[in-house]
Design a protein around this motif. Structure first.
Motif, mmCIF file in Angstrom:
data_model
loop_
_atom_site.group_PDB
_atom_site.id
_atom_site.type_symbol
_atom_site.label_atom_id
_atom_site.label_comp_id
_atom_site.label_asym_id
_atom_site.label_seq_id
_atom_site.Cartn_x
_atom_site.Cartn_y
_atom_site.Cartn_z
ATOM 1 N N SER A 64 -3.406 -8.277 7.901
ATOM 2 C CA SER A 64 -4.333 -9.350 8.269
ATOM 3 C C SER A 64 -5.650 -9.255 7.508
ATOM 4 O O SER A 64 -6.307 -10.267 7.266
ATOM 5 C CB SER A 64 -4.605 -9.325 9.778
ATOM 6 O OG SER A 64 -5.117 -8.059 10.175
ATOM 7 N N ASN A 65 -6.043 -8.053 7.118
ATOM 8 C CA ASN A 65 -7.256 -7.863 6.331
ATOM 9 C C ASN A 65 -7.212 -6.490 5.661
ATOM 10 O O ASN A 65 -6.310 -5.677 5.918
ATOM 11 C CB ASN A 65 -8.520 -7.998 7.203
ATOM 12 C CG ASN A 65 -8.445 -7.136 8.452
ATOM 13 O OD1 ASN A 65 -8.221 -5.920 8.368
ATOM 14 N ND2 ASN A 65 -8.614 -7.757 9.621
ATOM 15 N N LEU A 66 -8.206 -6.224 4.818
ATOM 16 C CA LEU A 66 -8.225 -4.972 4.070
ATOM 17 C C LEU A 66 -8.447 -3.769 4.972
ATOM 18 O O LEU A 66 -7.953 -2.671 4.696
ATOM 19 C CB LEU A 66 -9.313 -5.035 2.990
ATOM 20 C CG LEU A 66 -9.333 -3.902 1.965
ATOM 21 C CD1 LEU A 66 -7.995 -3.777 1.252
ATOM 22 C CD2 LEU A 66 -10.456 -4.121 0.955
ATOM 23 N N LYS A 67 -9.169 -3.968 6.069
ATOM 24 C CA LYS A 67 -9.406 -2.870 7.003
ATOM 25 C C LYS A 67 -8.093 -2.396 7.620
ATOM 26 O O LYS A 67 -7.858 -1.188 7.760
ATOM 27 C CB LYS A 67 -10.373 -3.328 8.109
ATOM 28 C CG LYS A 67 -10.754 -2.219 9.087
ATOM 29 C CD LYS A 67 -11.528 -1.113 8.389
ATOM 30 C CE LYS A 67 -11.976 -0.047 9.369
ATOM 31 N NZ LYS A 67 -12.670 1.079 8.692
ATOM 32 N N GLU A 68 -7.239 -3.329 7.987
ATOM 33 C CA GLU A 68 -5.939 -2.949 8.538
ATOM 34 C C GLU A 68 -5.120 -2.206 7.488
ATOM 35 O O GLU A 68 -4.445 -1.213 7.799
ATOM 36 C CB GLU A 68 -5.172 -4.181 9.019
ATOM 37 C CG GLU A 68 -3.837 -3.821 9.674
ATOM 38 C CD GLU A 68 -3.010 -5.046 10.026
ATOM 39 O OE1 GLU A 68 -1.969 -4.853 10.705
ATOM 40 O OE2 GLU A 68 -3.369 -6.167 9.630
ATOM 41 N N CYS A 69 -5.166 -2.687 6.261
ATOM 42 C CA CYS A 69 -4.464 -2.014 5.167
ATOM 43 C C CYS A 69 -4.964 -0.581 5.020
ATOM 44 O O CYS A 69 -4.168 0.364 4.899
ATOM 45 C CB CYS A 69 -4.666 -2.791 3.874
ATOM 46 S SG CYS A 69 -3.892 -2.044 2.420
ATOM 47 N N GLU A 70 -6.265 -0.410 5.037
ATOM 48 C CA GLU A 70 -6.878 0.928 4.956
ATOM 49 C C GLU A 70 -6.386 1.832 6.071
ATOM 50 O O GLU A 70 -5.986 2.984 5.841
ATOM 51 C CB GLU A 70 -8.397 0.781 5.018
ATOM 52 C CG GLU A 70 -9.162 2.072 5.194
ATOM 53 C CD GLU A 70 -10.582 1.832 5.681
ATOM 54 O OE1 GLU A 70 -11.042 2.560 6.584
ATOM 55 O OE2 GLU A 70 -11.245 0.907 5.165
#
Length: 367
Positions: A280-286
């Motif tokens: 959903s966003n880069l934070k979730e990916c991180e």
């Protein structure tokens, strides 16, 4: 300079031992490619290959030298041969605009043969000239150089003391990789649906990951390299093979593939799928990359020589996240957070020093 005492040995090991060996093996691999595949597409030069191949194709042979159980020359040689096979198949598929599932599986039969010495070699996209003399040569004194890349992998596997223990794992990883390639080139919407259906059966076992994380893990060849290294140890056991498999898939393979995908977000919108784009966003990916790293490290703590695998994980994170692409936009912040949470700072320092000093570029030029 808190980690100075650790950084210097690492800098020496990677800068003056592993990278030169990687460059030597890459040149040998490129020469082998031209023997095996004389037709188009043209084999890239050694420097082109290191600079232009997908991130994993450049870094995995370097990282594989950290694996316990085998010598650096053997594992790096195998890694380049294996990755050269997949690289050539993908370039051929791309140039011929092949998206048919059956045809892609036929092309990747060459990879299946490469990890199974019991099968006869078959690379349907091109013919092998391993038994034909090259122009100006008698053909009598260069027979070892005539072996195709697939044959080269098969021969290296066949002599491993514990090959029979890892054979089922090698076949599993290669088949997952091939299945992924056969589905991912459908038209975008159809391709996603095909991948969801394909992965759904496996997710009954891997309940802690999403369908796209399963696909990402399937797209890494690192598990094959780990099993190759482990099988070089005559004392390797069947129980260790099971534990190593659980650590490799999906955790280590997923970590490798997600890191590579995160760095490829800007470059590869036009071709295939980037599985990090489903977060959903880069934070979730991180957060998920950190989760995969933690699960991989935890899995390796129960394995003999587990500390060697954990060092490789930290080296991998540091190497990926010092790639120039990791410095763009919000990915720089995400990368910094990942490095802190995974304690990979000392490896980051090593890779940055090598980039700043020109050691990595120097290795390419000297090849």
């Amino acid at each position: 300079m808190k980690h100075y005492g650790e950084i210097v040995p690492l800098l020496y090991k990677y800068g003056f031992k592993i990278l030169p060996e990687a460059q030597k093996q890459l040149v040998l691999s490129q020469n082998m490619q031209e023997l095996c595949i004389p037709s188009t597409p043209r084999a890239p030069t050694a420097s082109e290959a290191l600079i232009e191949t997908p991130i994993q194709g450049t870094l995995l042979p370097i990282l594989s030298a950290e694996l316990p159980g085998t010598n650096k020359e053997g594992i790096i040689s195998f890694a380049f041969a294996l990755l050269s096979i997949t690289g050539f198949i993908e370039r051929y598929r791309h140039n011929k605009d092949i998206s048919d599932e059956i045809e892609i599986r036929r092309l990747y039969n060459c990879l299946s043969c490469a990890v199974d010495p019991s099968r006869s070699s078959s690379c349907p996209m091109i013919h092998s000239i391993k038994n034909e003399p090259s122009p100006g040569s008698s053909g009598m004194d260069e027979s070892p150089a005539r072996s195709c890349l697939s044959d080269r992998c098969r021969l290296q596997l066949a002599v491993l003391p514990a090959y029979r223990l890892v054979a089922p794992k090698l076949k599993k990883y290669s088949q997952l990789f091939i299945d992924l390639q056969s589905y991912r080139y459908y038209p975008p919407l159809a391709g996603v649906e095909m991948l969801k259906v394909w992965s759904s059966g496996y997710l009954q076992r891997y309940r802690d990951i999403s369908w796209w994380e399963f696909c990402a893990a399937s797209g890494s060849l690192l598990g094959i390299l780990v099993m190759f290294a482990a099988a070089a140890d005559p004392e390797f056991t069947g129980e260790e093979a099971v534990l190593l498999d659980e650590a490799c898939f999906p955790w280590l393979c997923g970590l490798d593939s997600l890191l590579a995908s995160a760095l490829s977000m800007r470059k590869r919108e036009a071709e295939g799928l980037n599985f990090t784009s489903f977060y959903s966003n880069l934070k979730e990916c991180e957060e998920r990359i950190v989760y995969f790293a933690e699960r991989a490290e935890k899995s390796f703590t129960n394995i003999r020589n587990g500390e060697d695998y954990i060092r490789m994980i930290k080296a991998m994170i540091g190497l990926y996240l010092t790639e120039p692409e990791a410095e763009f936009g919000m990915l720089k912040l995400a990368g910094s957070n990942i490095l802190k949470k995974t304690s990979a700072a000392r490896y980051t320092t090593v890779w940055r020093l090598m980039r700043i000093s020109g050691l990595m570029r120097q290795t390419i030029r000297e090849g």
